[in-house]
Design a protein around this motif. Structure first.
Motif, short mmCIF file in Angstrom:
data_model
loop_
_atom_site.label_atom_id
_atom_site.label_comp_id
_atom_site.label_asym_id
_atom_site.label_seq_id
_atom_site.Cartn_x
_atom_site.Cartn_y
_atom_site.Cartn_z
N ALA A 63 0.85 -1.21 0.00
CA ALA A 63 0.00 0.00 0.00
C ALA A 63 0.87 1.25 0.00
CB ALA A 63 -0.91 -0.01 1.24
N LEU A 64 1.87 1.26 0.88
CA LEU A 64 2.68 2.47 1.09
C LEU A 64 3.39 2.93 -0.19
CD1 LEU A 64 3.49 4.37 3.48
CD2 LEU A 64 5.59 3.03 3.63
N VAL A 65 3.73 1.98 -1.05
CA VAL A 65 4.47 2.34 -2.26
C VAL A 65 3.70 3.39 -3.09
CG1 VAL A 65 3.58 0.51 -3.78
CG2 VAL A 65 5.91 1.37 -4.09
N ALA B 78 -9.58 6.81 7.29
CA ALA B 78 -8.76 5.85 8.03
C ALA B 78 -9.33 4.46 7.79
CB ALA B 78 -8.78 6.16 9.53
N ARG B 79 -8.43 3.48 7.82
CA ARG B 79 -8.85 2.08 7.60
C ARG B 79 -8.05 1.16 8.51
NH1 ARG B 79 -7.28 -2.20 4.43
NH2 ARG B 79 -8.96 -3.62 3.88
N LEU C 10 -6.36 -0.53 -2.30
CA LEU C 10 -4.89 -0.61 -2.19
C LEU C 10 -4.47 -1.25 -0.87
CD1 LEU C 10 -3.71 2.82 -3.70
CD2 LEU C 10 -4.15 0.66 -4.87
N GLY C 11 -5.44 -1.58 -0.01
CA GLY C 11 -5.10 -2.22 1.26
C GLY C 11 -4.40 -1.28 2.24
N VAL C 12 -4.81 0.01 2.21
CA VAL C 12 -4.20 1.00 3.10
C VAL C 12 -4.66 0.74 4.53
CG1 VAL C 12 -4.07 3.47 3.63
CG2 VAL C 12 -4.18 2.69 1.24
N THR C 13 -3.76 0.91 5.50
CA THR C 13 -4.15 0.91 6.91
C THR C 13 -3.63 2.19 7.55
OG1 THR C 13 -2.20 -0.38 7.43
CG2 THR C 13 -4.27 -1.60 7.19
N GLY C 14 -4.34 2.63 8.61
CA GLY C 14 -3.99 3.91 9.22
C GLY C 14 -4.71 5.04 8.51
N VAL C 15 -4.20 6.25 8.72
CA VAL C 15 -4.82 7.43 8.10
C VAL C 15 -4.26 7.63 6.70
CG1 VAL C 15 -4.86 9.97 8.22
CG2 VAL C 15 -5.39 8.61 10.26
#
Ligand code: ADP
Length: 387
Positions: free
Chosen positions: A80-82, A177-178, A228-233
């Motif tokens: 996700a972070l990429v 957020a997720r 994208l499977g993001v976690t956090g804010v």
């Protein structure tokens, strides 16, 4: 700024600090000094933590993969972070999701860049895909001659990202957020005022934003976070484009608490810092309602005043409702060193709140002056009697 939220939840927050004088160090008990680009330092730091998260996007993706292989719980994960680290990956992913991008291209040489400008129409915007922030690594090119001048950029990074110069009416941000389990929450879409590529002011919710555009922007941000499977804010920075696409185009993504969400510290039931902690730990998310009709955030950058604290009597007296957040950073011209939040109830106006927050920020930035004198230090007797 995450430390008070961690304390309130009884969590121990540790920080991998770039040096022992960075501003987070006084806020947490454990702040070992290390280099986020060194896998060895990351491994030493991550040992024994429940979850590893970020306040910037520059930790190398391959190190994060190595930490995960070691069994570290990294949130958000590298896949996700990429998309927040690499603007080319982000543009391709937004296209893949069918969400609205500006016209863009990956350019390998000056010739590609000129061809893109000729096809799209000048001016265009050239960006380094990785490592930029606050407008660093972004350049507007008005002609093929300007493009020729950027030949050195290709020497340090290739391909680069070329974008059309978007004719936007204003900039917006959709903050969501997720959790790893898939729970999601969104704050209202906000108006962000950028000055020289740096976030300067935020108004929540964005005044006069068409409800259908607000809904579409919020659901685009939630869709990005989910797909994208993001976690956090996550902040989706947007260009408002009336009459084009759904009324906005996506500028870029940030996966961490973000400057456009600082207003939530005083203006929302749950601040972005608390929400980020809840989200990366897989805890239920907090409510995202605005605590008033409007909330405003105004940044202050390093200016004439080197001793910020000396301006506090005048600044705090100027507006007792203003909440000052100073980062404890050294004052350098143009460096973000703090912000002021103001929340307005019924009858308040965004213009008035902006003017008031700007006044307090200006006093701290420039120092107390004849226009903004410090109040008398002793309370006059008559005032005490009246009280
Ligand atoms: P950074 O990663 O440094 O924040 P951005 O890509 O967000 O860089 O660009 C910084 C600012 O430059 C944006 O907030 C916007 O004001 C302006 N900008 C960036 N891309 C474009 C574009 N394609 N068209 C018009 N303005 C742009």
């Amino acid at each position: 700024m995450m430390a008070p939220a961690a304390t309130a939840l009884g969590l121990e927050l540790r920080v991998l600090a770039e040096s022992d004088d960075v501003s987070a160090v006084p806020s947490v008990r454990h702040a070992p000094v290390g280099d986020y680009r060194s896998l060895e330092d990351l491994r030493g730091f991550a040992h024994g933590v429940d979850v590893l998260t970020f306040d910037h996007e520059h930790v190398p993706t391959e190190h994060l993969r190595a930490l995960i292989a070691d069994g570290v719980n990294v949130q958000p994960g590298p896949d996700a972070l990429v998309h927040a680290q690499d603007k080319l990956r982000m543009r391709a992913a937004i296209d893949g999701l069918g969400l609205p991008n500006p016209r863009w291209a990956a350019v390998h040489h000056v010739e590609d860049l000129i061809a893109f400008g000729d096809a799209t129409g000048w001016p265009i915007v050239l960006k380094t895909p990785r490592g930029g922030y606050d407008g660093k690594g972004v350049r507007v090119l008005r002609s093929a001659a300007d493009a020729e001048e950027c030949i050195d950029w290709f020497g340090t990074m290739s391909p680069l990202l070329a974008e059309e110069m978007v004719g936007f009416s204003r900039e917006l941000s959709a903050l969501v957020a997720r959790t790893p389990g898939g729970e999601m929450r969104a704050w209202p879409v906000v108006h962000t005022v950028q000055v020289d590529g740096v976030c300067d002011e935020v108004v929540a919710p964005a005044p006069g934003l068409a409800p259908e555009v607000a809904r579409a922007a919020q659901s685009a941000a939630l869709e990005i976070a989910e797909r994208l499977g993001v976690t956090g804010v996550m902040a989706a920075e947007l260009f408002e484009t009336p009459g084009r696409g759904p009324g906005f185009l996506i500028n870029e993504l940030a996966m961490r608490p973000h400057n456009t969400g600082h207003w939530t510290q005083d203006g929302s039931v749950t601040s972005q810092f608390e929400q980020h902690l809840r989200a990366v730990l897989g805890l239920p998310l907090g409510a995202t309602d605005v605590l008033g009709d409007w909330a405003v955030m105004k940044n202050y950058l390093g200016g004439a005043n080197q001793d910020l604290f000396s301006a506090f009597p005048a600044a705090l007296a100027a507006d007792p409702a203003a909440k000052v957040h100073s980062y404890g950073k050294g004052v350098r011209p143009g460096r973000k060193i703090g912000h002021v939040n103001l929340v307005g109830g019924p009858g308040s106006s965004p213009e008035d709140l902006r003017a008031r927050a700007s006044r307090v920020a200006a006093i701290i930035r420039d120092g107390a002056s004849a226009d903004h004198p410090a109040p008398p230090t002793a309370v006059p007797a008559t005032t005490q009697e009246n009280a």
